[in-house]
Design an enzyme around this catalytic site. Structure first.
Site, short mmCIF file in Angstrom:
data_model
loop_
_atom_site.label_atom_id
_atom_site.label_comp_id
_atom_site.label_asym_id
_atom_site.label_seq_id
_atom_site.Cartn_x
_atom_site.Cartn_y
_atom_site.Cartn_z
N CYS A 72 0.82 -0.98 0.03
CA CYS A 72 0.12 0.04 -0.11
C CYS A 72 0.92 1.18 -0.09
CB CYS A 72 -0.97 -0.11 1.19
SG CYS A 72 -2.08 1.37 1.14
N CYS A 76 0.72 4.88 7.11
CA CYS A 76 0.14 4.80 8.16
C CYS A 76 1.07 4.01 9.28
CB CYS A 76 -1.27 3.98 8.03
SG CYS A 76 -2.26 4.58 6.74
N CYS A 79 0.39 0.22 10.34
CA CYS A 79 -0.10 -0.86 9.44
C CYS A 79 1.09 -1.53 8.88
CB CYS A 79 -0.90 -0.16 8.29
SG CYS A 79 -1.56 -1.34 7.18
N CYS A 116 -16.44 -9.22 6.04
CA CYS A 116 -15.76 -7.85 6.02
C CYS A 116 -14.38 -8.13 4.90
CB CYS A 116 -15.44 -6.99 7.15
SG CYS A 116 -16.52 -6.97 8.33
N CYS A 147 -19.22 -5.93 4.31
CA CYS A 147 -18.75 -4.74 4.75
C CYS A 147 -17.52 -4.96 3.82
CB CYS A 147 -18.70 -4.87 6.01
SG CYS A 147 -17.54 -3.48 6.59
N CYS A 207 -19.23 2.15 9.03
CA CYS A 207 -18.45 1.39 10.07
C CYS A 207 -17.20 2.38 10.26
CB CYS A 207 -18.06 0.01 9.68
SG CYS A 207 -16.99 -0.88 10.95
N ARG A 279 -17.64 -2.34 18.59
CA ARG A 279 -16.94 -3.64 18.20
C ARG A 279 -15.72 -3.78 19.07
NH1 ARG A 279 -16.71 -3.89 12.98
NH2 ARG A 279 -18.90 -4.73 12.78
N1 SAM Z 1 -6.59 0.67 3.23
C1 SAM Z 1 -7.82 1.07 3.81
C2 SAM Z 1 -7.77 1.98 4.77
O1 SAM Z 1 -6.64 2.29 5.41
O2 SAM Z 1 -8.94 2.56 4.94
C3 SAM Z 1 -8.77 -0.07 4.32
C4 SAM Z 1 -7.87 -1.06 5.02
S1 SAM Z 1 -7.08 -0.67 6.52
C5 SAM Z 1 -5.92 -2.21 7.09
C6 SAM Z 1 -8.49 -0.71 7.86
C7 SAM Z 1 -8.02 -0.38 9.20
O3 SAM Z 1 -7.32 -1.44 9.75
C8 SAM Z 1 -7.26 0.85 9.43
O4 SAM Z 1 -7.97 2.06 9.38
C9 SAM Z 1 -6.80 0.53 10.98
O5 SAM Z 1 -7.93 1.29 11.92
C10 SAM Z 1 -6.99 -0.93 10.70
N2 SAM Z 1 -5.47 -1.53 11.18
C11 SAM Z 1 -4.55 -1.64 10.33
N3 SAM Z 1 -3.56 -1.88 10.90
C12 SAM Z 1 -3.73 -2.12 12.06
C13 SAM Z 1 -3.09 -2.55 13.53
N4 SAM Z 1 -1.67 -2.90 13.20
N5 SAM Z 1 -3.54 -2.60 14.62
C14 SAM Z 1 -4.85 -2.22 14.88
N6 SAM Z 1 -5.64 -1.92 13.83
C15 SAM Z 1 -5.27 -1.77 12.25
FE1 SF4 Z 2 -3.00 1.10 3.31
FE2 SF4 Z 2 -2.65 -0.02 5.77
FE3 SF4 Z 2 -2.91 2.59 5.74
FE4 SF4 Z 2 -5.18 1.23 4.88
S1 SF4 Z 2 -4.15 1.38 6.75
S2 SF4 Z 2 -4.09 2.87 3.97
S3 SF4 Z 2 -3.85 -0.71 3.97
S4 SF4 Z 2 -1.04 1.57 5.00
#
Ligand code: SAM
Ligand code: SF4
Ligand code: DTB
Length: 338
Positions: A72, A76, A79, A116, A147, A207, A279
């Site tokens: 990606c 973030c 992530c 989801c 979802c 959500c 949740r």
């Molecule tokens: N890329 C899209 C986005 O960021 O909206 C969808 C997938 S993203 C992985 C969905 C959510 O997963 C993020 O908004 C975050 O809240 C959660 N998430 C990602 N990594 C995480 C982590 N290490 N611990 C807890 N929640 C996490």
């Molecule tokens: Fe990409 Fe992870 Fe950020 Fe979603 S949360 S935009 S998958 S880096």
């Protein structure tokens, strides 16, 4: 007007008036005061609100599937799927339909009522959305709620997703506006709010929640919940995630958040958004059964269920069923309790 149409109008009117009774004008000092209550007082208050709005012994269960993994472009800090972090994750292209359906069938057989699908995109291309719509139509035909979480969307894309029958769109605010810029630099809080508005306007249920344990302050947690509660309409689902620390991400190695602070966050979310599903989301693998039970007492009434979240571990379904049995909790819509 036919009777069915009339009752639909009644239902819409009922929902409208029920929503008008909910507050959308919380102030930061009020939210901070809730967080500062003695623990017993806070949990008692949250459980009281919970009982006024829900069956206190029923929990909704959703299963997750990562349909496009890793690589990606966003940064973030939490992530494991960001291209900027050096994690051990194996990247995978968008999954074929039959693999998605096979996972959805397993989720349903285990008792999930919602499926989801998450994709590691900043924002999908229109042709990606078409393929996801096909997945949504097919998953729905198995009798599951759907979802998806695909990143930022355009108006046309939200309308297309609605057309395919999508029930919920997950798009988290994740933290306070101020702390957001320390966690993500490749998009803004306003980008997030804009997509949420588009999802609402298309008539898809929202959500939206966040992550705690990212080194944020008490004020940041209060501001996140304030932001969610003061949206024009409360999100129907509010996931509260405990950060899953993944080696190679900038947030790995942070000191763990006090579990009582996590429970307090759940309780305050329940009080601010009385009719939303709160949740208990990521991070349960590192939580004791007792902490999870406190979250249910504080008003959580939904979980992610099944061995995997998107890329990280979640408790085994069997363990969750055992926990539910010990607590006398029922999974909503699941008749064949194992
Ligand atoms: N890329 C899209 C986005 O960021 O909206 C969808 C997938 S993203 C992985 C969905 C959510 O997963 C993020 O908004 C975050 O809240 C959660 N998430 C990602 N990594 C995480 C982590 N290490 N611990 C807890 N929640 C996490
Ligand atoms: Fe990409 Fe992870 Fe950020 Fe979603 S949360 S935009 S998958 S880096
Ligand atoms: C949400 O709030 N949490 C889920 C879901 N919505 C998409 C994702 C949690 C991801 C945890 C880290 C991972 O497994 O990659």
């Amino acid at each position: 007007m036919k009777i069915a149409e009339e009752s639909q109008v009644d239902l819409a009117a009922h929902e409208y008036f029920a929503d008008c009774l909910l507050r959308h004008d919380w102030r930061l000092d009020e939210v901070e005061a809730l967080f500062a209550l003695p623990f017993n007082d806070l949990v008692y208050r949250a459980q009281t609100v919970h009982r006024q709005n829900f069956d206190p012994n029923e929990v909704q269960v959703s299963s997750l599937l990562s349909i496009k993994t890793g690589a990606c472009s966003e940064d973030c800090a939490y992530c494991p799927q960001s291209v900027r972090h050096d994690t051990d994750l194996k990247r995978e292209e968008l999954m074929p339909l039959d693999a998605v359906l096979s996972a959805a069938r397993t989720a349903k057989a285990q008792g999930a009522t919602r499926f989801c699908m998450g994709a590691a995109w900043r924002s999908p291309k229109d042709r990606d959305v078409e393929r996801v719509c096909e997945m949504i139509e097919n998953v729905k035909s198995l009798g599951l709620e759907t979802c998806v979480t695909l990143g930022m969307l355009t108006d046309g894309q939200t309308q297309r997703l609605k057309q395919s029958g999508l029930d919920y769109y997950n798009h988290n605010l994740d933290t306070s506006e101020e702390y957001y810029s320390k966690i993500i630099t490749t998009r803004t809080y306003q980008d997030r709010l804009d997509t949420l508005e588009r999802v609402r306007d298309a008539g898809i249920s929202v959500c939206c929640g966040g992550i705690v344990g990212m080194g944020e302050s008490d004020k940041d947690r209060a501001e996140l919940l304030l932001e969610l509660a003061n949206l024009p309409k409360h999100p129907e689902s509010v996931p509260i995630n405990m950060l899953v620390q993944v080696e190679g991400t900038p947030l790995a190695g942070l000191s763990k958040l006090d579990s009582f602070v996590f429970v307090r966050t759940v309780a305050v979310a329940r009080i601010l958004m009385p009719k939303s599903r709160v949740r208990l989301s990521a991070g349960r693998t590192d939580m004791s059964d007792e902490t999870q039970a406190l979250c249910f007492l504080a008003g959580a009434n939904s979980i992610f269920y099944g061995e995997k979240l998107l890329t990280t571990e979640n408790p085994a379904a069997e363990n969750d069923r055992r926990l539910f049995q010990r607590l006398g909790l029922r999974m909503s819509g699941y008749v064949d309790q194992v």
